[in-house]
Design a protein around this motif. Structure first.
Motif: not given
Length: 224
Positions: A154-159, A162-163, A183-187
């Motif tokens: 969860e921390n990884l996804i939240e960070a 935020i980035q 954002i979805v593209r970058s993730l």
């Protein structure tokens, strides 16, 4: 834990003693997914425990498949949960078919050595001034951080969110459709959607349904 990976534990214990308390040794097991890949850790510097997820660096390793070309990567920069910068190296553990089973990661705190180096440089500059010797200017050069440690998925996804939103509070700011897709593209490009519950976490952050997030992912996939 995978039996082949378990056989590396004595080596990790040995390295932890030889390299000392300023060097963390981590064993990661990818055979049961990436959400809880940290299975053994000695000389804890990163603030993680067994059960912590794979990092952004690990996801990139899987995405780029660099482990097919190299057996290890050395001397890259990482950052702990508390913000401390470390010098890191990783050894890829593969099976006979070159499938990546896990990694041994060595993370070293060299802050004491860097402080000593700065003191040495300052001393040399003082000597040069006293002797009236011209010395080339030394500009501080820092290596980019390419891995961040997180205690939970969860921390990884939240960070990551935020980035990608430049720190915007999604409880107060309504993202546009284009921003959400960006954002979805970058993730997606970083491999974050390989993590369990990643879609549901992004849907929760966007205050949207999981179906909508899957549609965004399909939109991004069609761009390839």
């Amino acid at each position: 834990m995978n039996l082949q990976l378990k056989s590396y534990i004595p080596l990790i214990d040995f390295l932890a003693v030889v390299l000392g308390k300023d060097t963390e040794i981590v064993l990661q097991d990818f055979t049961d997914g990436l959400d809880h890949s940290v299975v053994y850790i000695k000389n804890n510097l990163s603030g993680r425990d067994a059960g912590a997820p794979a990092t952004d660096f690990v996801l990139d390793v899987f995405k780029s498949k660099i482990y097919k070309e190299k057996d290890y990567l050395v001397n890259y920069r990482t950052k702990t949960i508390a913000g401390k910068e470390l010098f890191s190296s990783s050894y890829f553990i593969k099976d006979e078919d070159e499938k990546l089973l896990g990694m041994i990661c060595i993370n070293s705190d060299k802050s004491k050595l860097l402080a000593l180096r700065q003191l040495f440089v300052a001393s040399i500059e003082s000597l040069d001034q006293a002797l009236m010797i011209d010395s080339p200017s030394t500009e501080s050069q820092t290596e980019p951080i390419i891995e961040n440690f997180y205690s939970t998925a969860e921390n990884l996804i939240e960070a990551s969110i935020i980035q990608e939103t430049q720190g915007k509070d999604l409880n107060k700011y309504n993202l546009t459709r284009l921003e959400k897709i960006s954002i979805v593209r970058s993730l997606y490009q970083k491999g974050f959607f390989d993590l369990k519950d990643a879609v549901s976490k992004v849907a929760e952050a966007f205050r949207m349904s999981e179906v909508s997030i899957y549609k965004y992912i399909q939109t991004v996939k069609q761009e390839d």
